[in-house]
Write a protein that holds these residues in place. Structure first.
Motif, PDB file in Angstrom:
ATOM      1  N   UNK A  14      33.939   5.162  56.949  1.00 30.73           N
ATOM      2  CA  UNK A  14      33.434   3.824  56.649  1.00 30.73           C
ATOM      3  C   UNK A  14      34.096   3.336  55.365  1.00 30.73           C
ATOM      4  N   UNK A  15      33.971   2.058  55.113  1.00 26.83           N
ATOM      5  CA  UNK A  15      34.430   1.548  53.823  1.00 26.83           C
ATOM      6  C   UNK A  15      33.471   2.071  52.753  1.00 26.83           C
ATOM      7  N   UNK A  16      33.947   2.210  51.550  1.00 19.20           N
ATOM      8  CA  UNK A  16      33.092   2.675  50.454  1.00 19.20           C
ATOM      9  C   UNK A  16      32.049   1.604  50.145  1.00 19.20           C
ATOM     10  N   UNK A  17      30.824   2.023  49.962  1.00 19.56           N
ATOM     11  CA  UNK A  17      29.742   1.094  49.639  1.00 19.56           C
ATOM     12  C   UNK A  17      29.879   0.638  48.189  1.00 19.56           C
ATOM     13  N   UNK A  18      29.775  -0.663  47.960  1.00 15.97           N
ATOM     14  CA  UNK A  18      29.893  -1.159  46.591  1.00 15.97           C
ATOM     15  C   UNK A  18      28.536  -1.278  45.894  1.00 15.97           C
ATOM     16  N   UNK A  19      27.465  -1.037  46.650  1.00 19.66           N
ATOM     17  CA  UNK A  19      26.119  -0.970  46.074  1.00 19.66           C
ATOM     18  C   UNK A  19      25.409   0.235  46.697  1.00 19.66           C
ATOM     19  N   UNK A  20      24.433   0.802  46.021  1.00 17.66           N
ATOM     20  CA  UNK A  20      23.692   1.908  46.630  1.00 17.66           C
ATOM     21  C   UNK A  20      23.054   1.463  47.952  1.00 17.66           C
ATOM     22  N   UNK A  21      23.077   2.365  48.936  1.00 11.08           N
ATOM     23  CA  UNK A  21      22.525   2.089  50.261  1.00 11.08           C
ATOM     24  C   UNK A  21      21.788   3.331  50.750  1.00 11.08           C
ATOM     25  N   UNK A  22      21.189   3.191  51.925  1.00  5.85           N
ATOM     26  CA  UNK A  22      20.499   4.319  52.534  1.00  5.85           C
ATOM     27  C   UNK A  22      20.671   4.247  54.043  1.00  5.85           C
ATOM     28  N   UNK A  23      21.190   5.343  54.631  1.00  2.00           N
ATOM     29  CA  UNK A  23      21.274   5.429  56.087  1.00  2.00           C
ATOM     30  C   UNK A  23      19.845   5.651  56.575  1.00  2.00           C
ATOM     31  N   UNK A  24      19.390   4.796  57.502  1.00  2.00           N
ATOM     32  CA  UNK A  24      18.029   4.938  58.005  1.00  2.00           C
ATOM     33  C   UNK A  24      17.995   5.580  59.385  1.00  2.00           C
ATOM     34  N   UNK A  25      19.105   5.517  60.121  1.00  2.00           N
ATOM     35  CA  UNK A  25      19.198   6.198  61.409  1.00  2.00           C
ATOM     36  C   UNK A  25      20.656   6.236  61.847  1.00  2.00           C
ATOM     37  N   UNK A  26      20.939   7.171  62.751  1.00  2.00           N
ATOM     38  CA  UNK A  26      22.279   7.222  63.331  1.00  2.00           C
ATOM     39  C   UNK A  26      22.213   7.837  64.719  1.00  2.00           C
ATOM     40  N   UNK A  27      23.211   7.526  65.534  1.00  2.00           N
ATOM     41  CA  UNK A  27      23.344   8.176  66.835  1.00  2.00           C
ATOM     42  C   UNK A  27      24.815   8.403  67.129  1.00  2.00           C
ATOM     43  N   UNK A  28      25.083   9.501  67.810  1.00  2.00           N
ATOM     44  CA  UNK A  28      26.420   9.888  68.238  1.00  2.00           C
ATOM     45  C   UNK A  28      26.342  10.163  69.730  1.00  2.00           C
ATOM     46  N   UNK A  29      27.179   9.508  70.533  1.00  2.00           N
ATOM     47  CA  UNK A  29      27.144   9.661  71.984  1.00  2.00           C
ATOM     48  C   UNK A  29      28.484  10.199  72.455  1.00  2.00           C
ATOM     49  N   UNK A  30      28.461  11.371  73.093  1.00  2.00           N
ATOM     50  CA  UNK A  30      29.666  11.991  73.611  1.00  2.00           C
ATOM     51  C   UNK A  30      30.170  11.199  74.818  1.00  2.00           C
TER      52      UNK A  30
END
Length: 92
Positions: A14-30
């Protein structure tokens, strides 16, 4: 809510975040016909990378999580995979 999403068959950051952030969920699909290995890594700005998740995903299966992962300023998400994977990261 911003997202980092798409498909890759190698690695993508991903691009570097320029402000603090928080991943709240993710999914990976084969999207491959067989099992693949995937690693999700947080790359800090000038620090040591940290694996968030690493493992195998069966053919046409999904790996998902809704744990909160802090991303400080300058952090990136790196996905490395041995096959084709759709990815979707939601952060705020």
């Amino acid at each position: 809510m911003p997202v980092f999403s798409g498909n890759t068959s190698g690695s993508i950051a991903s691009i570097a975040k320029n402000i603090p952030s928080e991943i709240v969920s993710y999914s990976l699909v084969n999207q491959t016909g067989g099992s693949i290995t995937v690693t999700v890594t947080i790359i800090p700005n000038g620090g040591t990378p940290v694996d968030v998740w690493s493992g195998s995903i069966a053919a046409n299966a999904t790996q998902s999580d809704d744990k909160n992962i802090k991303l400080l300023r300058g952090y990136q998400i790196l996905i490395t995979t041995s096959g084709s994977v759709d990815y979707y990261f939601s952060y705020e």
